[in-house]
Design an enzyme around this catalytic site. Structure first.
Site, PDB file in Angstrom:
ATOM      1  N   PHE B  41       0.855  -1.186   0.000  1.00  0.00           N
ATOM      2  CA  PHE B  41       0.000   0.000   0.000  1.00  0.00           C
ATOM      3  C   PHE B  41       0.892   1.238   0.000  1.00  0.00           C
ATOM      4  CE2 PHE B  41      -2.332  -3.463   1.824  1.00  0.00           C
ATOM      5  CZ  PHE B  41      -3.628  -3.314   1.355  1.00  0.00           C
ATOM      6  N   GLU B  42       0.540   2.221  -0.843  1.00  0.00           N
ATOM      7  CA  GLU B  42       1.453   3.349  -1.037  1.00  0.00           C
ATOM      8  C   GLU B  42       1.620   4.232   0.193  1.00  0.00           C
ATOM      9  OE1 GLU B  42      -1.313   3.665  -4.102  1.00  0.00           O
ATOM     10  OE2 GLU B  42      -1.432   5.837  -3.938  1.00  0.00           O
ATOM     11  N   ASN B  43       0.695   4.128   1.161  1.00  0.00           N
ATOM     12  CA  ASN B  43       0.872   4.925   2.375  1.00  0.00           C
ATOM     13  C   ASN B  43       1.963   4.356   3.275  1.00  0.00           C
ATOM     14  OD1 ASN B  43      -0.482   2.666   3.237  1.00  0.00           O
ATOM     15  ND2 ASN B  43      -2.208   3.744   4.139  1.00  0.00           N
TER      16      ASN B  43
END
Lengths: 309, 244
Positions: B41-43
């Site tokens: 997940f990019e976060n």
């Protein structure tokens, strides 16, 4: 022995008054969908700031609210909207119809935003990436510039370093000097704090320096970077803070409906921001039942790590 | 659509999950044919196990709870740039015949509409080995040419990606719609590879904004199995994301 350092603890009102003047470039929402500094944004609205440039990869509805309130004339972001409901209506009104004012928008991608802050944190003027090649973003964002690699023939995008005037970073706990523990998905918070000229930390809890030093790997913002520490429990609502409270999904859905029309948004702003002098008053308005419902149901503490020798 | 998306994930792969339907597709793949897939997940989150409850955003507390890794965005997105990520999922307001995506400037009733923007979509489209797009099949959304390339597909076809300097092993792999699955020919143009049960080819062609090529070996998308259907209902019992 070092001399006793002065405490940096101030109220949110003082922090905004002193560190977020009109015209500033302000990084918020650095931790993406968790830990968005809504209470800071609302205080900025109440103090009537204008001509801010907001910086952040994904700020959920906070940027939308500040744009609708007329605080913002510039935006550097990868995504502006409502993460669980869709578009941001105030953002759309500003870009499409200059309501309440025109907005200069520089579109980034998440990765190029992270690299812009990382370049500033490293103290270099740019960093290279393959991301955004072939897209239309560099045509409209002068901070993404195509160049040829000096060490091979590759085409790359130079992402210019981005130095916000101030980064407002929610954390789980900090000491009075700004040394901060935070956990969960970190987004661009660490680079953002180093890239900014000033950092305002918004802490759910204030702890002793001994607590901070007990787990130095979790100290992700050293206090000497921090200009002010605000103790503001529930300062990130309706976004979540791991270990403290969950995401208020209904609040995002309600905001979506209540911001669809300009007049409705103005009523929303009046009732949730302008007429609410402090976060304590905001929590009263939110109500005990809703707060209880968002609280942590089952704690999940990490296994202890041994720093003994 | 979700079941077809889940089947794009192979066991053992690194998957850039993204938001909404792909979150359910990832959980479905993990529970069925791809138990060793890893979600990124990019976060800044990496998960071996899908979250135990429905996610509204990737930063929801259940997505952090019992994650394998929580760090910063660069530490996860750099895996894309290294070429390690096998597949990434994207939504879009518009996709065109060469798989280019627009999530920045929409068109509604002849008016230009500002949309939220790239988020991490452009990064994934540039850098993942395979990109899978999921959207409703509508001639307003499957258009001959996007008005703005937020996230590059095959540009105008041929060797366009290489000419832009994009990594050799990257690019669009499939467009999964409410009517079928489109894949990409050697020349970079999309064609209809598979059609969902109960849909006629003419309907698909009539709902596509360009003259869509149809595979000589057009397949029928397998119906979701009872197991797949059960898992989807379990993950999204109130149909928040799986409305159709």
């Amino acid at each position: 022995m070092t001399g006793a350092a002065p405490s940096k603890l101030v109220s949110m009102r003082q922090a905004v008054d002193e560190h977020v003047p009109s015209g500033s470039t302000v990084l918020m929402g650095a931790e993406l969908e968790q830990m968005i500094p809504f209470s800071a944004g609302h205080e900025i609205v109440r103090q009537g700031r204008r001509d801010l440039t907001l910086v952040g990869p994904i700020s959920d509805i906070l940027f939308d609210q500040m744009i609708g309130a007329g605080c913002v004339s510039g935006l550097m972001a990868a995504w502006v909207g409502n993460a669980s409901s869709g578009v941001g209506y105030c953002f759309r009104r500003a870009v499409e119809h200059a309501i309440p004012n025109a907005l200069e928008t520089l579109d980034y991608t998440n990765f190029t935003m992270a690299m812009a802050l990382h370049a500033a944190a490293l103290g270099v003027p740019f960093l290279p990436t393959y991301a955004a090649l072939g897209s239309d973003l560099p045509k409209n964002n002068g901070n993404l510039r195509e160049f040829t690699s000096p060490v091979n023939e590759d085409r790359l995008i130079a992402v210019c370093a981005l130095h916000p005037d101030v980064a407002i970073v929610p954390v789980q706990r900090a000491d009075a000097f700004g040394n901060s523990h935070l956990w969960g998905n970190l987004g661009v918070a660490i680079d953002g704090a180093r890239a900014a000229r000033k950092v305002v930390v918004v802490a759910e809890e204030i702890v002793s320096p001994e607590v901070i030093a007990s787990d130095p790997n979790r100290t992700l913002i050293p206090g000497f970077l921090v200009a002010a520490v605000v103790h503001e429990p529930w300062g990130a609502h309706p976004s979540p803070v791991q270990g403290y409270y969950g995401r208020d999904h209904a609040f995002f859905a309600e905001y979506h409906e209540q911001s669809r029309k300009k007049e409705d948004f103005e009523r929303w702003l009046e009732s949730w921001v302008l007429k609410v002098p402090s976060r304590a008053d905001y929590l009263k308005q939110l109500g005990d039942a809703r707060i209880a419902d968002l609280g942590v149901r089952e704690h999940a503490f990490t296994a202890p790590a041994d720093f003994g020798f | 659509m979700v079941a077809a998306a889940a089947r794009e994930i192979r066991d053992g792969e690194l998957v850039f999950v993204g938001m909404r339907l792909p979150m359910i597709a990832f959980a479905l793949a993990k529970r069925t044919h791809a138990p060793r897939a890893t979600g990124l997940f990019e976060n800044g989150i990496i998960r071996e196990e899908p979250a135990s409850t429905l996610l509204y955003t990737m930063g929801d507390p259940p997505n952090l709870f019992k994650a394998t890794y929580c760090g910063d965005m660069i530490s996860v997105m750099s895996l894309l740039q290294q070429g390690r990520v096998h597949v990434g999922f994207l939504g879009a307001a518009e996709v065109d015949r060469f798989g280019n995506l627009n999530t920045t400037w929409g068109r509604r009733n002849g008016q230009t509409v500002r949309l939220p923007g790239s988020g991490g979509a452009c990064d994934i489209a540039c850098l993942a080995q395979r990109t899978v797009v999921i959207l409703a099949h509508d001639p307003q959304r499957l258009v001959a040419r996007v008005g703005h390339i937020t996230s590059p597909g095959n540009g105008n076809g041929g060797l366009w990606r290489r000419a832009q300097g994009l990594p050799a092993r990257s690019g669009p792999s499939a467009i999964i719609t409410t009517m079928g699955v489109l894949r990409f020919a050697e020349d970079g143009e999309a064609y209809l590879a598979s059609i969902h049960p109960g849909i006629r080819v003419e309907e698909v062609l009539g709902s596509t904004g360009w003259t869509l090529r149809v595979s000589d070996n057009l397949a029928e998308t397998p119906e979701p199995s009872e197991v797949e259907f059960g898992v989807i209902r379990e993950i999204d019992p109130n149909h928040f994301w799986t409305k159709t």
